[in-house]
Design a protein around this motif. Sequence first.
Motif, short mmCIF file in Angstrom:
data_model
loop_
_atom_site.label_atom_id
_atom_site.label_comp_id
_atom_site.label_asym_id
_atom_site.label_seq_id
_atom_site.Cartn_x
_atom_site.Cartn_y
_atom_site.Cartn_z
N ASN A 340 52.82 64.60 20.86
CA ASN A 340 53.05 64.78 22.30
C ASN A 340 52.02 64.01 23.11
OD1 ASN A 340 51.07 66.69 21.43
ND2 ASN A 340 51.29 67.81 23.36
N ARG A 341 51.72 62.80 22.66
CA ARG A 341 50.67 62.03 23.32
C ARG A 341 51.03 61.67 24.76
NH1 ARG A 341 45.61 62.29 22.54
NH2 ARG A 341 46.08 62.39 20.33
N GLY A 342 52.32 61.69 25.09
CA GLY A 342 52.71 61.43 26.47
C GLY A 342 52.15 62.45 27.44
N ALA A 343 51.71 63.62 26.93
CA ALA A 343 51.07 64.61 27.79
C ALA A 343 49.77 64.08 28.39
CB ALA A 343 50.80 65.88 27.00
N GLY A 344 49.24 63.02 27.79
CA GLY A 344 48.01 62.44 28.31
C GLY A 344 48.20 61.60 29.56
N PHE A 345 49.45 61.29 29.92
CA PHE A 345 49.71 60.56 31.16
C PHE A 345 49.44 61.44 32.38
CE2 PHE A 345 52.81 57.75 28.76
CZ PHE A 345 52.13 56.57 29.00
N THR A 346 49.24 60.80 33.52
CA THR A 346 49.17 61.49 34.80
C THR A 346 50.37 61.08 35.65
OG1 THR A 346 47.86 61.90 36.79
CG2 THR A 346 47.73 59.69 35.85
N LEU A 347 50.80 61.97 36.53
CA LEU A 347 51.87 61.65 37.48
C LEU A 347 51.32 61.17 38.82
CD1 LEU A 347 54.40 64.57 36.85
CD2 LEU A 347 54.40 62.27 35.89
N THR A 348 49.98 61.23 38.98
CA THR A 348 49.36 60.73 40.21
C THR A 348 49.60 59.23 40.31
OG1 THR A 348 47.66 62.42 40.04
CG2 THR A 348 47.21 60.55 41.52
N PRO A 349 50.17 58.74 41.39
CA PRO A 349 50.51 57.31 41.47
C PRO A 349 49.27 56.43 41.60
CG PRO A 349 50.97 58.42 43.55
CD PRO A 349 50.61 59.49 42.57
N GLY A 350 49.40 55.20 41.11
CA GLY A 350 48.40 54.17 41.35
C GLY A 350 47.19 54.17 40.45
N LEU A 351 47.20 54.97 39.37
CA LEU A 351 46.06 55.00 38.45
C LEU A 351 46.39 54.23 37.18
CD1 LEU A 351 44.93 58.73 38.77
CD2 LEU A 351 43.94 56.72 39.88
N PRO A 352 45.35 53.77 36.43
CA PRO A 352 45.62 53.08 35.16
C PRO A 352 46.44 53.92 34.20
CG PRO A 352 43.32 52.81 35.81
CD PRO A 352 43.92 53.81 36.74
N ASN A 353 46.32 55.24 34.31
CA ASN A 353 46.98 56.13 33.36
C ASN A 353 48.25 56.78 33.95
OD1 ASN A 353 47.05 57.35 30.74
ND2 ASN A 353 46.38 59.25 31.67
N THR A 354 48.74 56.27 35.07
CA THR A 354 49.99 56.78 35.63
C THR A 354 51.14 56.40 34.70
OG1 THR A 354 49.14 56.51 37.88
CG2 THR A 354 51.52 56.77 37.64
N VAL A 355 52.00 57.36 34.38
CA VAL A 355 53.07 57.11 33.42
C VAL A 355 54.00 56.00 33.90
CG1 VAL A 355 54.60 58.87 34.41
CG2 VAL A 355 54.84 58.22 32.01
N ALA A 356 54.42 55.15 32.96
CA ALA A 356 55.38 54.08 33.23
C ALA A 356 55.94 53.60 31.90
CB ALA A 356 54.71 52.91 33.97
N PRO A 357 57.18 53.09 31.89
CA PRO A 357 57.76 52.58 30.65
C PRO A 357 56.88 51.50 30.01
CG PRO A 357 59.43 52.75 32.35
CD PRO A 357 58.11 53.00 33.02
N GLY A 358 56.72 51.59 28.69
CA GLY A 358 55.96 50.58 27.96
C GLY A 358 54.46 50.72 28.05
N LYS A 359 53.96 51.75 28.73
CA LYS A 359 52.51 51.92 28.90
C LYS A 359 51.97 52.88 27.83
CE LYS A 359 50.63 52.25 33.07
NZ LYS A 359 50.12 52.81 34.36
N ARG A 360 50.76 52.59 27.37
CA ARG A 360 50.09 53.50 26.44
C ARG A 360 49.37 54.60 27.22
NH1 ARG A 360 47.81 48.64 22.65
NH2 ARG A 360 49.11 49.01 20.81
N PRO A 361 49.50 55.88 26.79
CA PRO A 361 48.80 56.95 27.49
C PRO A 361 47.32 57.00 27.14
CG PRO A 361 49.97 57.84 25.61
CD PRO A 361 50.32 56.36 25.68
#
Length: 484
Positions: A340-361
């Motif tokens: 469940n590594r996708g749990a490491g993403f954030t939904l806050t926009p504009g950050l390096p770790n903001t979730v997006a297709p093809g991005k590593r969390p």
Amino acid sequence: MRHCRSAVLLCAAVSAATLFSGALQGQRPSTMAGRSAVYAPSGMVATSQPLASAAGLEVLRQGGNAIDAAVAASAVLGVTEPHMTGIGGDMFAIVWLAKEQKLIAINASGRAGSLMTRELLQSRGFRPGSQQGAMSVTVPGALAGWDKLVRTYGKRTLKQVLQPAIGYARSGFPVSPIIAQQWANETSFLQKDSAAAATDLPGGRAPTNNQGVAALEMLRILEPYDLKAMGHNSPAYLHHLIEAKKLAYADLDRFVGDAAYLVMPASVMLTDEFIAERRSHMDAKKAQERLDPGPVRTKSETVYLTTADADGNMVSFINSVYDYFGSGVVVPGTGFVLHNRGAGFTLTPGLPNTVAPGKRPFHTLIPGFVTKTESGREQAYMSFGLMGGGVQAQGHVQFLLNHLVFGMDVQASIDAARFRHYDGLRVALEPPIGDGVRTALQAMGHVLIEQPTIAFGGAQAIIRLPKGFAAGSDPRKDGLAIGY
């Protein structure tokens, strides 16, 4: 310490151990354990589970190298500790290649799927940090990493190094009390997925991008202080480490994520200018409840194991499905859980770790490695790591200071009592840290909380000696360091 270079990569898993709970009674123990370091002339394996250590050792004795042994041990851990790791997770490694006399790093962490957008996750109630289930799954990278390591640097085929794990999967294995308890605690969670229940609850019940830069930032912040003079685990020593941790972890939340999306490279976070600004927020006498991340500058629940072979190759290796049993989703017919590594993403926009297709969390996983300069050349010195989610970077720093500043041997450096800072003013201390130290820390404003031993991480380490190796394994887990 100034003559050593710590190459810490990003890598998470939850550690395990005997539980401590409630108020502490009577005299505190003086140490977390009392094992001796393990010494061997030709090869060494240290993992969190004896069967995995034995599998890695057997690969070495049969002519495989440290890379083969690491993958073999990791595969066995996927069978014996399936709540912690497996091919449905991600993997990171740092490898010292003796022949080339250089370090190489492997980032085998997968990316978000093509439809994993911020808007979609928000519409479905995704919760960063605590999410499990199908929405938390990113593409697993562990198996690709194993294959890459063995094909490129090993002496055996992937099929050969997987044989010990296959044997235990087919024939079964004894489950230790620590693992059994952790497994049983997840019964209701596993019952939510039919394939997970069929695989991990036979008979319906349980068998009797990353934060590595935080460790380096903490060490840099602490450089000017005479930590040795403060005294190991004294109030002043622990206070300085805890406050440095707060600063470094504030920067993690703001600046760390997929390398392709960073607004500030990790290397800039270690520059003199940035570190001086962060250090200026240190208060030698008062705990700070909240610390903001540093200014932007745009300049150019896991298993950890380590292996070494007679040729001098050394591997620092970490593999994880993140939370216990990851997403809780088992691929039908395969027996392995998806992380469940996708749990490491954030939904806050504009950050390096903001979730997006093809991005590593963002990852908590950190394999560690220390090199030394000898006769003008960089040489391998120590492969080490400490698993346990958010405790990893702060645990790395404590382990390194135990060994490099206070001169403890590899096992004593692992055994020494640790602190773990959580958030705000909340800090947990292991039982051997005395009442006088606790009182002094409280006077500085720290809020002390009790936590079970499981919360303080599990470490493994191997040191290269002039002839052979020394190794240690954490008593907080079932681990075993073994060599030949």
